[in-house]
Design a protein around this motif. Structure first.
Motif, short mmCIF file in Angstrom:
data_model
loop_
_atom_site.label_atom_id
_atom_site.label_comp_id
_atom_site.label_asym_id
_atom_site.label_seq_id
_atom_site.Cartn_x
_atom_site.Cartn_y
_atom_site.Cartn_z
N UNK A 93 43.19 36.44 39.17
CA UNK A 93 42.54 37.04 38.00
C UNK A 93 41.10 37.42 38.34
N UNK A 94 40.38 36.51 38.96
CA UNK A 94 38.97 36.75 39.30
C UNK A 94 38.81 38.00 40.17
N UNK A 95 39.65 38.12 41.18
CA UNK A 95 39.58 39.28 42.08
C UNK A 95 39.80 40.58 41.31
N UNK A 96 40.83 40.62 40.46
CA UNK A 96 41.12 41.85 39.72
C UNK A 96 40.05 42.14 38.67
N UNK A 101 44.05 33.21 26.65
CA UNK A 101 44.94 33.38 27.79
C UNK A 101 44.84 34.80 28.34
N UNK A 102 45.45 35.00 29.50
CA UNK A 102 45.53 36.32 30.12
C UNK A 102 46.99 36.63 30.40
N UNK A 103 47.38 37.82 30.00
CA UNK A 103 48.69 38.36 30.36
C UNK A 103 48.47 39.20 31.61
N UNK A 104 49.35 39.05 32.57
CA UNK A 104 49.23 39.81 33.81
C UNK A 104 50.44 40.69 34.05
N UNK A 105 50.20 41.79 34.76
CA UNK A 105 51.28 42.66 35.23
C UNK A 105 51.35 42.45 36.74
N UNK A 123 52.04 40.46 43.16
CA UNK A 123 50.64 40.88 43.23
C UNK A 123 50.17 41.27 41.83
N UNK A 124 49.05 40.70 41.42
CA UNK A 124 48.50 40.99 40.10
C UNK A 124 47.90 42.39 40.11
N UNK A 125 48.40 43.28 39.25
CA UNK A 125 47.93 44.67 39.22
C UNK A 125 47.35 45.06 37.86
#
Length: 172
Positions: A16-19, A58-62, A67-69
């Protein structure tokens, strides 16, 4: 394109931090946070929430191939008089994956999860007005504009307006 959408797990805090830093660096006009300020922090806003699986924040990720995009965060207001509401923030999809409805789908998934929280009745989302694609997505989902704040952001000598939008549980 096989994209999986889900809540981030505690061990995905650094992804998450990187993205998040990527979006701030590449799109400074679209976010109120500043890349240099955020990069200097040991933990970004959502990292502790992700690491503790906080139900209200919270965070929803794709993900594509793990790989988090894309990311979309939900933050419930804490004060008693306003904790029937929350805000969606930090919506971002890596440019390589834009144009595939990922942004639309992560915002919808975030709304679905947020409205499962006991007591959540309304959710706001904000967008800098130059980010017209994001505004179109939010309108398509059902968010309605309730105000514009002029000169909200100031980057160097340029000002950017801020559109405030809301959706209610009974509209989803």
């Amino acid at each position: 394109m096989d994209i999986k959408i889900r809540k981030l797990l505690p061990n995905e805090s650094n992804s998450y931090r990187v993205l998040r830093l990527e979006c701030l660096k590449n799109y400074p006009k679209n976010f109120t946070s500043n890349y240099q300020d955020e990069k200097a922090k040991p933990k970004l806003l959502f990292q502790p929430y992700i690491e503790t699986s906080d139900l209200n924040n919270f965070v929803i990720g794709a993900f594509q191939n793990n790989n988090l995009v894309g990311i979309c965060g939900f933050n419930r207001h804490e004060r008693t008089k306003v904790n029937h509401s929350g805000i969606i923030i930090q919506v971002y999809v890596n440019p390589e994956y834009q144009g595939n409805s990922i942004g639309l789908n992560i915002v919808k998934s975030t709304l679905d999860e947020a409205f499962k929280i006991n007591g959540i009745e309304q959710i706001e989302i904000d967008v800098i007005t130059v980010n017209k694609n994001a505004a179109k997505i939010y309108e398509k989902i059902g968010f309605e504009t309730y105000g514009i704040q002029n000169n909200f952001l100031k980057i160097d000598d340029s000002y950017y307006d801020h559109k405030m939008m809301m959706i209610f549980k009974n509209q989803v």
